[in-house]
Design a protein around this motif. Structure first.
Motif, mmCIF file in Angstrom:
data_model
loop_
_atom_site.group_PDB
_atom_site.id
_atom_site.type_symbol
_atom_site.label_atom_id
_atom_site.label_comp_id
_atom_site.label_asym_id
_atom_site.label_seq_id
_atom_site.Cartn_x
_atom_site.Cartn_y
_atom_site.Cartn_z
ATOM 1 N N GLN A 142 5.236 -35.686 9.005
ATOM 2 C CA GLN A 142 5.338 -36.022 7.582
ATOM 3 C C GLN A 142 4.632 -34.984 6.715
ATOM 4 O O GLN A 142 4.867 -34.913 5.506
ATOM 5 C CB GLN A 142 4.744 -37.413 7.322
ATOM 6 N N GLN A 143 3.764 -34.201 7.328
ATOM 7 C CA GLN A 143 3.081 -33.144 6.588
ATOM 8 C C GLN A 143 3.917 -31.875 6.658
ATOM 9 O O GLN A 143 4.289 -31.429 7.759
ATOM 10 C CB GLN A 143 1.682 -32.906 7.158
ATOM 11 N N VAL B 8 4.256 -28.706 9.643
ATOM 12 C CA VAL B 8 3.642 -29.009 10.934
ATOM 13 C C VAL B 8 4.701 -29.003 12.035
ATOM 14 O O VAL B 8 5.733 -29.653 11.919
ATOM 15 C CB VAL B 8 2.911 -30.365 10.900
ATOM 16 N N LEU C 24 -1.415 -29.490 13.432
ATOM 17 C CA LEU C 24 -2.225 -30.613 12.998
ATOM 18 C C LEU C 24 -3.213 -30.925 14.113
ATOM 19 O O LEU C 24 -2.832 -31.055 15.280
ATOM 20 C CB LEU C 24 -1.393 -31.842 12.675
ATOM 21 N N THR D 174 -5.501 -29.413 9.293
ATOM 22 C CA THR D 174 -4.353 -28.561 9.577
ATOM 23 C C THR D 174 -4.801 -27.109 9.605
ATOM 24 O O THR D 174 -5.695 -26.696 8.869
ATOM 25 C CB THR D 174 -3.232 -28.734 8.534
ATOM 26 N N THR E 49 -8.485 -35.702 10.455
ATOM 27 C CA THR E 49 -7.459 -34.721 10.799
ATOM 28 C C THR E 49 -7.703 -33.440 10.013
ATOM 29 O O THR E 49 -8.410 -33.441 9.004
ATOM 30 C CB THR E 49 -6.034 -35.220 10.478
#
Length: 250
Positions: A143-144, A147, A113, A108, A106
């Motif tokens: 959760q980030q 995002v 994301l 960002t 992944t």
């Protein structure tokens, strides 16, 4: 800034060239490649040369399942998709294989994301193919901090999911070339389609453009020389099925 989102190139250099040219002509200044750069197609080395040049110019890349298989081919071909992994591995240089091996699952970029498959367990290559699986991926991505958008590929379809006033997601089937307002107060997850392996009966390449300043997303379909791509598969001695798939877009 306009961000071009390209996924599932699958060693199809003709489709990649067409999408890159289309993106540049439409004002894209940044590129994100969402995995499966190789596999199936007849020109993995040529695709990797172009991809690595894009990376040097600032493109963001993530790993797909076919990229992982090209680095470490399975001992046995248990599925149709495994059948080109060993051949692809042998066509790539050591530098190209090292590049693929080092790609993250992944990445960002601002509020976005980027992932090949589902964000909840990207290394397990789960498909985001309906509202339920899209919700699982989106919840993991959120959760980030910061995002609001998730962009992926893997399913070879162009679909946008968004969360309205309720908790559930709604699917939206986009029209190519038509901009979609995607304001940041909502949450969005999209599969951008496949550059090199369209499978909806239309042999035209797929990608998407996200205008990060205007918060607008536009899915694209781009004609390309699919006959030349199919001929490359045949010259390589790969299964005939993969050549016909390019000609038929299935």
């Amino acid at each position: 800034m306009k961000l071009a989102l390209l996924s599932d190139i699958h060693a199809n250099v003709q489709a990649l060239d067409a999408c890159l040219e289309h993106a540049w002509l439409n004002g894209c200044t940044r590129f994100a490649l969402l995995g499966d750069l190789v596999g199936y197609g007849g020109d993995p080395g040529a695709v990797m040369q172009k991809v690595m040049a894009l990376a040097e110019d600032g493109a963001v890349l993530v790993k797909g399942n076919h990229d992982a298989m090209a680095v470490e081919p399975p001992a046995q071909s248990l599925q149709m998709g495994d059948s080109t992994a060993r051949w692809t591995h042998e066509q790539l240089s050591a530098q190209q294989r090292s590049f693929l091996a080092a790609l993250p699952f992944t990445a960002t970029l601002g509020p976005c994301l980027l992932v090949h498959a589902s964000a909840d367990a990207p290394q397990r290559w789960r498909y985001v193919e309906d509202e339920r699986s899209a919700g699982v991926s989106l919840e993991a991505a959120l959760q980030q901090p910061g995002v609001r958008y998730v962009f992926g590929g893997h399913v070879h379809q162009q679909t946008l999911y968004y969360r309205g006033s309720g908790r559930g997601l709604m699917a939206f089937k986009p029209t190519p070339g038509v901009e979609i307002p995607t304001p940041g107060h909502r949450q969005w997850i999209a599969t951008v389609g496949s550059v090199g392996q369209p499978r909806d009966g239309q042999p035209t390449a797929m990608y998407a453009v996200f205008d990060m300043e205007q918060a607008r997303l536009c899915f694209q379909r781009v004609p390309y020389d699919h006959a030349a791509a199919a001929a490359s598969v045949r010259r390589a001695g790969l299964p005939e099925f993969f050549a016909r798939r390019l000609e038929e877009g299935r």
